[in-house]
Write a protein that holds these residues in place. Sequence first.
Motif, short mmCIF file in Angstrom:
data_model
loop_
_atom_site.label_atom_id
_atom_site.label_comp_id
_atom_site.label_asym_id
_atom_site.label_seq_id
_atom_site.Cartn_x
_atom_site.Cartn_y
_atom_site.Cartn_z
N TRP A 185 70.79 14.85 -39.80
CA TRP A 185 71.67 15.59 -38.90
C TRP A 185 73.06 15.74 -39.51
N PHE A 186 73.61 14.65 -39.98
CA PHE A 186 74.98 14.69 -40.51
C PHE A 186 75.03 15.40 -41.87
N ILE B 178 76.87 20.41 -44.85
CA ILE B 178 76.50 21.70 -45.44
C ILE B 178 77.12 22.83 -44.63
N ASN B 179 77.03 22.73 -43.33
CA ASN B 179 77.55 23.76 -42.45
C ASN B 179 79.07 23.90 -42.59
N ALA B 180 79.76 22.78 -42.72
CA ALA B 180 81.22 22.82 -42.89
C ALA B 180 81.60 23.53 -44.20
N ILE B 181 80.84 23.29 -45.24
CA ILE B 181 81.13 23.90 -46.54
C ILE B 181 80.91 25.40 -46.51
N ILE B 182 79.81 25.83 -45.88
CA ILE B 182 79.43 27.25 -45.97
C ILE B 182 80.14 28.11 -44.94
N GLY B 183 80.25 27.65 -43.69
CA GLY B 183 80.78 28.61 -42.71
C GLY B 183 81.42 28.06 -41.46
N ASN B 184 81.53 26.75 -41.30
CA ASN B 184 81.99 26.21 -40.02
C ASN B 184 83.45 25.74 -40.04
N THR B 185 84.19 26.11 -41.07
CA THR B 185 85.61 25.78 -41.14
C THR B 185 86.37 26.99 -41.67
N LEU C 177 86.79 41.79 -44.01
CA LEU C 177 85.63 42.53 -43.50
C LEU C 177 85.35 42.27 -42.02
N CYS C 178 85.91 41.20 -41.47
CA CYS C 178 85.54 40.86 -40.10
C CYS C 178 86.57 39.92 -39.49
N TYR C 179 86.53 39.84 -38.19
CA TYR C 179 87.32 38.84 -37.47
C TYR C 179 86.48 37.59 -37.24
N SER C 180 85.24 37.79 -36.78
CA SER C 180 84.38 36.67 -36.43
C SER C 180 83.34 36.44 -37.52
N VAL C 181 83.37 35.25 -38.13
CA VAL C 181 82.36 34.85 -39.11
C VAL C 181 82.25 33.34 -39.07
N TYR C 182 81.04 32.84 -39.00
CA TYR C 182 80.83 31.39 -38.93
C TYR C 182 79.37 31.09 -39.22
N SER C 183 79.05 29.80 -39.29
CA SER C 183 77.65 29.38 -39.41
C SER C 183 77.40 28.24 -38.44
N PHE D 148 68.87 21.94 -33.91
CA PHE D 148 67.60 21.23 -33.92
C PHE D 148 66.98 21.32 -32.53
N ASN D 149 65.79 21.86 -32.45
CA ASN D 149 65.02 21.84 -31.21
C ASN D 149 63.93 20.78 -31.32
N ARG D 150 63.06 20.69 -30.34
CA ARG D 150 62.08 19.60 -30.34
C ARG D 150 61.04 19.72 -31.45
N ASP D 151 60.82 20.92 -31.96
CA ASP D 151 59.80 21.08 -32.99
C ASP D 151 60.22 22.04 -34.09
N CYS D 152 61.48 22.41 -34.13
CA CYS D 152 61.95 23.35 -35.14
C CYS D 152 63.46 23.20 -35.31
N ALA D 153 63.96 23.68 -36.43
CA ALA D 153 65.39 23.63 -36.69
C ALA D 153 65.77 24.83 -37.54
N ILE D 154 66.97 25.36 -37.32
CA ILE D 154 67.42 26.51 -38.10
C ILE D 154 68.88 26.32 -38.53
N TRP D 155 69.21 26.95 -39.64
CA TRP D 155 70.61 27.13 -40.03
C TRP D 155 70.84 28.63 -40.08
N SER D 156 72.00 29.09 -39.59
CA SER D 156 72.24 30.52 -39.52
C SER D 156 73.70 30.85 -39.81
N ALA D 157 73.92 31.93 -40.54
CA ALA D 157 75.25 32.48 -40.76
C ALA D 157 75.38 33.75 -39.92
#
Length: 424
Positions: A259-260, A265-272, A287-293, A297-306
């Motif tokens: 989890w951590f 990874i998220n902080a490096i790519i798009g969450n800061t 190119l944009c005002y809003s951009v983030y990642s 984690f759900n009970r049987d799947c997990a995703i990362w998204s930009a």
Amino acid sequence: MRLGTMPLTERFLLNGICLITEPIAATKAAAIGFWFKKGSRDEGAGQFGMTHFLEHMLFKGTHDLSASSLARFFDRIGGYVNAFTERETVCVFCVVPATHALDAMGILCRMTWESVMRDDEIERERSVIESEILSSLDDPEDVGMDVALALMYPDQPVSRVIAGSVEDVNAITGDSLREFYQSEFRNSVPLVSVAGNVDPDAIEAKLASCTSHLRFVESSVADNKAVWSAGRHFPVSRFGQSQIFCSYPISFSRSSSNWFAWALINAIIGNTVSSRLFQSLRERKGLCYSVYSFYSFNRDCAIWSAYAATPREKTIEAVDSMLVEIDAVHKETFTDDEFRDARSHVIGELELGSEDIENRMKRIARQFFFNGEVLTIDESVGVLQGLSFSTLTDLIQNDFSKDNESLIVYADKKSAKECSRRWR
């Protein structure tokens, strides 16, 4: 330990309720949450939108407490009460002065297990929920996210719109809602999380006395395993800006270190604001005002998204730029400085979050649902300090695969066609 935190306690009542308490001496507040492992993805045919509808109705009174009486209790003591429905959970919670925590616990118990759901209240709230749904349909980001999830998990309950449609809500009857309440919630064993200046023994005694007449069963969840669908899609949007989603299914592990690791990874790519996506798409190229990642984690799947929202004339360049940045992370990973800064950032977030009692109540509950392991702030910092550079690079190499990539550009007809020609 921060904020005068005392040891976390985890106890099970005789009727099956799990109670997790985080006593904090250096605060005058308390946050209490009642959690149920039920969400919109667990609804069956004819039940769409019912979980969210039920959440609203818990505020509408018991046999001897009106909706206004419930509201006045929390207003009178300077606290607040709220609730939310997610795809896999429902939570009813309050934040109150610690001196009123036991009384607030009693009120939450009555709201949760003694709701009467009168027909007149149901009809009034139906209009409120319909208005909420229509408002969300005017929010480009909300609509875009629902469209994207429906393409990542096509025709699957995990991507279902949480509140349902206006038609779904209109089809819900008073009898069906009350039956759903009895069968799916009133009898389901809850998790109760409490953080603040409270005595765990007093909290346990109060909860036990309020629920001693109730018997619960372990919640069963629907057997609808989520199946990822990679690909490139360019649905036509009625909104002015284009919305871009680049997503991957990520390693599904129930370890706190995993989890951590994704938090870093998220902080490096798009969450800061110093992240690669923010600096590239917004700061350098405008190119944009809003951009983030984000990651989930759900009970049987997990995703990362930009995600990015961009003017239609900049759509092609924004998509190109996002893909270039993600490919660079995959092929070249990142620097030692980025790794150290991300770890420092996430630790700082934990420390600042520890000042927020509501945040602490929610954090311990979500940890418990994630893997049954509830960590203190200091223990979480210890996990972060123990993560290695190679742990992060291995996750990226394994999970950022072009074969599993989902690229979705939700744009006007002209932009969608241009994207389709370029990236099909």
